[in-house]
Write a protein that holds these residues in place. Structure first.
Motif, mmCIF file in Angstrom:
data_model
loop_
_atom_site.group_PDB
_atom_site.id
_atom_site.type_symbol
_atom_site.label_atom_id
_atom_site.label_comp_id
_atom_site.label_asym_id
_atom_site.label_seq_id
_atom_site.Cartn_x
_atom_site.Cartn_y
_atom_site.Cartn_z
ATOM 1 N N SER A 167 0.825 -1.209 0.000
ATOM 2 C CA SER A 167 0.000 0.000 0.000
ATOM 3 C C SER A 167 0.860 1.260 0.000
ATOM 4 N N ALA A 168 2.001 1.216 0.689
ATOM 5 C CA ALA A 168 2.908 2.370 0.686
ATOM 6 C C ALA A 168 3.475 2.606 -0.704
ATOM 7 N N LEU A 169 3.775 1.522 -1.421
ATOM 8 C CA LEU A 169 4.282 1.656 -2.787
ATOM 9 C C LEU A 169 3.220 2.251 -3.709
ATOM 10 N N ILE A 170 1.985 1.785 -3.581
ATOM 11 C CA ILE A 170 0.893 2.327 -4.400
ATOM 12 C C ILE A 170 0.686 3.807 -4.082
ATOM 13 N N ALA A 171 0.777 4.153 -2.799
ATOM 14 C CA ALA A 171 0.623 5.555 -2.397
ATOM 15 C C ALA A 171 1.735 6.413 -2.993
ATOM 16 N N THR A 172 2.944 5.860 -3.104
ATOM 17 C CA THR A 172 4.062 6.591 -3.702
ATOM 18 C C THR A 172 3.790 6.887 -5.172
ATOM 19 N N ILE A 173 3.279 5.885 -5.886
ATOM 20 C CA ILE A 173 2.930 6.087 -7.295
ATOM 21 C C ILE A 173 1.837 7.142 -7.428
ATOM 22 N N ALA A 174 0.862 7.099 -6.525
ATOM 23 C CA ALA A 174 -0.211 8.093 -6.531
ATOM 24 C C ALA A 174 0.343 9.490 -6.272
ATOM 25 N N CYS A 175 1.318 9.580 -5.387
ATOM 26 C CA CYS A 175 1.915 10.877 -5.058
ATOM 27 C C CYS A 175 2.639 11.466 -6.260
ATOM 28 N N VAL A 176 3.393 10.633 -6.979
ATOM 29 C CA VAL A 176 4.079 11.095 -8.191
ATOM 30 C C VAL A 176 3.056 11.504 -9.249
#
Length: 201
Positions: A124-133
């Motif tokens: 979920s943290a990785l998905i959130a990182t992609i969302a942030c970018v």
């Protein structure tokens, strides 16, 4: 006590409604958009998937699609830029599709995080990182696009442009997603350290 990771997830949940509103701005929600161009009783509202023209007692909107013809600003433009500039602006409107994509990513990160333990934290943290970018890219390009529209619109004697609620909602969503992503990563690291210590003892 709520964990650092869960605080990050909470921030994602706050960003999601903002992104949903931005996604369903004009032409779906006719008076909500990134920018408005007003003259007398008429107003153009530029949204994520199209634009609307609001006039006294009536309104009409373009069809919802990825990328739309923003050359409509020619009616408010005093400088009459070249067709190449309009073509570039039309291309930039296609980038606005990043907003519904980001909303989907934030929702996915939220869904994965809710029941997650250990491995799910990292996912979920990785998905959130992609969302942030994604939202950062969309925000920058949106500001560039409608900054150009504002410059040309304010050069007209008849029209006045203003930033709309979608712009401010996007900024708020970015701040929430950015801080939330940091908290989620930090919480994930803390959880990994706890697991290692439990294995050691």
């Amino acid at each position: 006590m709520i964990s650092t990771f869960r605080c990050g997830v909470l921030l994602l949940s706050l960003a999601l409604p903002c992104l949903v509103i931005v996604t369903f701005s004009a032409p779906f929600w006719y008076d909500v958009g990134f920018m408005t161009a007003s003259s007398g009783g008429s107003k153009y509202v530029f949204g994520t998937l199209g634009y609307c023209l609001i006039e006294p007692g009536a309104h009409g909107c373009s069809k919802a699609k990825v990328g739309y013809d923003i050359s409509i600003i020619s009616v408010i433009d005093a400088d009459h830029p070249s067709a190449e500039i309009y073509s570039s602006l039309n291309t930039l409107t296609k980038i606005l599709v990043l907003f519904p994509i980001t909303a989907g990513l934030v929702l996915l990160a939220f869904i994965v995080a809710i029941p997650s333990r250990h491995i799910g934290y990292g996912t979920s943290a990785l998905i959130a990182t992609i969302a942030c970018v994604s939202i950062l890219s969309a925000l920058v390009l949106e500001l560039v696009l409608f900054g150009i529209v504002q410059r040309h619109g304010n050069g007209s004697r008849n029209y006045h442009t203003n930033w709309g609620p979608s712009t401010w909602l996007t900024i708020a969503a970015f701040v929430a997603v950015f801080i939330g992503t940091i908290l989620m990563h930090y919480g994930w690291i803390v959880e990994r350290r706890k697991r290692r210590r439990s294995y050691m003892f």
